[in-house]
Design a protein around this motif. Structure first.
Motif, short mmCIF file in Angstrom:
data_model
loop_
_atom_site.label_atom_id
_atom_site.label_comp_id
_atom_site.label_asym_id
_atom_site.label_seq_id
_atom_site.Cartn_x
_atom_site.Cartn_y
_atom_site.Cartn_z
N PRO A 79 0.83 -1.21 0.00
CA PRO A 79 0.00 0.00 0.00
C PRO A 79 0.86 1.25 0.00
CG PRO A 79 0.03 -1.01 2.18
CD PRO A 79 0.72 -1.97 1.26
N SER B 299 2.06 4.97 1.16
CA SER B 299 2.15 5.65 2.44
C SER B 299 1.01 6.64 2.58
CB SER B 299 3.50 6.38 2.53
OG SER B 299 3.56 7.17 3.70
N GLU B 300 0.57 6.89 3.82
CA GLU B 300 -0.52 7.83 4.04
C GLU B 300 -0.14 9.23 3.57
OE1 GLU B 300 -1.98 7.82 7.99
OE2 GLU B 300 -2.58 5.71 7.98
N THR B 301 1.12 9.59 3.72
CA THR B 301 1.61 10.88 3.26
C THR B 301 2.76 10.63 2.29
OG1 THR B 301 1.04 11.91 5.37
CG2 THR B 301 2.55 13.12 3.93
N LEU B 302 2.58 11.06 1.06
CA LEU B 302 3.62 10.84 0.06
C LEU B 302 4.59 12.01 0.02
CD1 LEU B 302 1.50 9.47 -2.93
CD2 LEU B 302 2.87 8.16 -1.31
N ARG C 213 7.94 1.13 -3.68
CA ARG C 213 6.82 0.25 -3.30
C ARG C 213 6.13 -0.27 -4.57
NH1 ARG C 213 6.21 4.38 0.55
NH2 ARG C 213 6.25 3.65 2.72
N CYS D 177 3.17 -1.62 -6.90
CA CYS D 177 1.77 -1.21 -6.91
C CYS D 177 0.93 -2.23 -7.68
CB CYS D 177 1.64 0.16 -7.58
SG CYS D 177 -0.01 0.87 -7.55
N HIS E 39 2.21 6.32 -6.95
CA HIS E 39 1.99 5.44 -5.80
C HIS E 39 3.06 5.69 -4.73
CE1 HIS E 39 0.58 1.80 -3.77
NE2 HIS E 39 1.81 1.32 -3.74
N ASP F 254 4.43 12.25 -4.57
CA ASP F 254 3.54 13.31 -5.02
C ASP F 254 4.34 14.22 -5.94
OD1 ASP F 254 1.22 15.11 -5.01
OD2 ASP F 254 2.52 16.41 -3.83
#
Length: 270
Positions: free
Chosen positions: A129, A131-134, A149, A151, A197, A200
């Motif tokens: 998955p 990360s909550e904050t990219l 990571r 995807c 993924h 940002d």
């Protein structure tokens, strides 16, 4: 004689600055000096599947390669003539607009591409998955050579049919129906989403795609893309990343390798 296909370019996404890549919106494209939204590069590349396969055959989808460079933007209303001309054991490719200017140029062939061995092959292959904050991607923090990571991308038959209908306007086999294949344009687009993924970043422009098909790419399954950023550089104020990717089917079999070059930070033109 070359195999040719003509199409009038169209915007295949909502014309909104809130989309994943807002360079494909009128408002954001204008801030970078473009008179209209840019049509997605992977979509335009996908329109070339017909002439490529007319020259190299359907087997190109499972044992073939393509190397295309994006020379100039395509905007809605451009009339493109896409040609594949037999050249030696492969084909010379061109996407030419109504003014006679080449928007995309490249080559394609059967078997292994001459650059296949240059693409980094990751060991980190199980989808993870985001990360909550990219982190925001910059030339300074790009993790050169480190595996990102992986995807997962579900591609059910309903999405395959939607992609053929709405993005390619091609309802023919082998993209729909029993045994439908993953469309080359959809496959190429996974590299952008793989990078998003992990990082940002803002408006971007597709610069080059090198894609090797290694096995049949069948729709109706979840595929995984794993890979790494191999290089970043600056040219004319734009910041570019070269991203290598490995494509795996649901059973973990290698079905493709890709090298994606993108301008992930664009210089504003006053």
């Amino acid at each position: 004689m070359p195999a040719e296909y003509q199409i009038t370019a169209f915007l295949d996404n909502e014309d909104s600055p809130d989309i994943m890549n807002p360079i494909h919106s009128t408002a954001v494209a204008a801030t970078y000096g473009y008179k209209a939204p840019l049509v997605g590069g992977v979509t335009v590349y996908g329109w070339g599947a017909r002439p490529i396969m007319a020259v190299l055959g359907d087997a190109w989808l499972e044992d073939g390669w393509v190397d295309v460079s994006f020379r100039r933007p395509v905007i809605p209303g451009d009339v493109l003539t896409i040609s594949a001309t037999e050249e030696g054991d492969g084909a010379r490719l061109a996407w030419t607009n109504q003014a006679g200017a080449a928007c995309i140029e490249g080559t394609a062939g059967r078997g292994a591409a001459p650059w296949l061995g240059e693409i980094a092959v990751p060991g980190r292959r199980r989808a993870e998955p985001a990360s909550e904050t990219l982190p925001h991607l910059t030339m300074e923090n790009a993790p050169i050579g480190e595996e990102l990571r992986p995807c997962a991308f579900p591609y059910p038959m309903s999405e395959a049919e939607e992609y053929a209908r709405d993005h390619q306007r091609d309802h023919n086999a082998p993209w729909v129906g029993e045994g439908a294949r993953i469309h080359p344009g959809w496959l190429a687009g996974r590299m952008t989403r793989f990078l998003h993924h992990n990082y940002d970043y803002g408006p971007s422009i597709h610069a080059r795609s090198q894609i090797q098909h290694l096995a049949p790419l069948l729709a109706g399954q979840t595929i995984t893309v794993a890979g790494s950023i191999e290089q970043v550089y600056e040219r004319k104020g734009h910041h570019y990343a070269i991203v290598d990717g490995l494509v795996l089917d649901e059973g973990g079999r290698e079905i493709g390798r890709m090298r994606h070059t993108t301008a992930f930070h664009l210089a504003r033109r006053d």
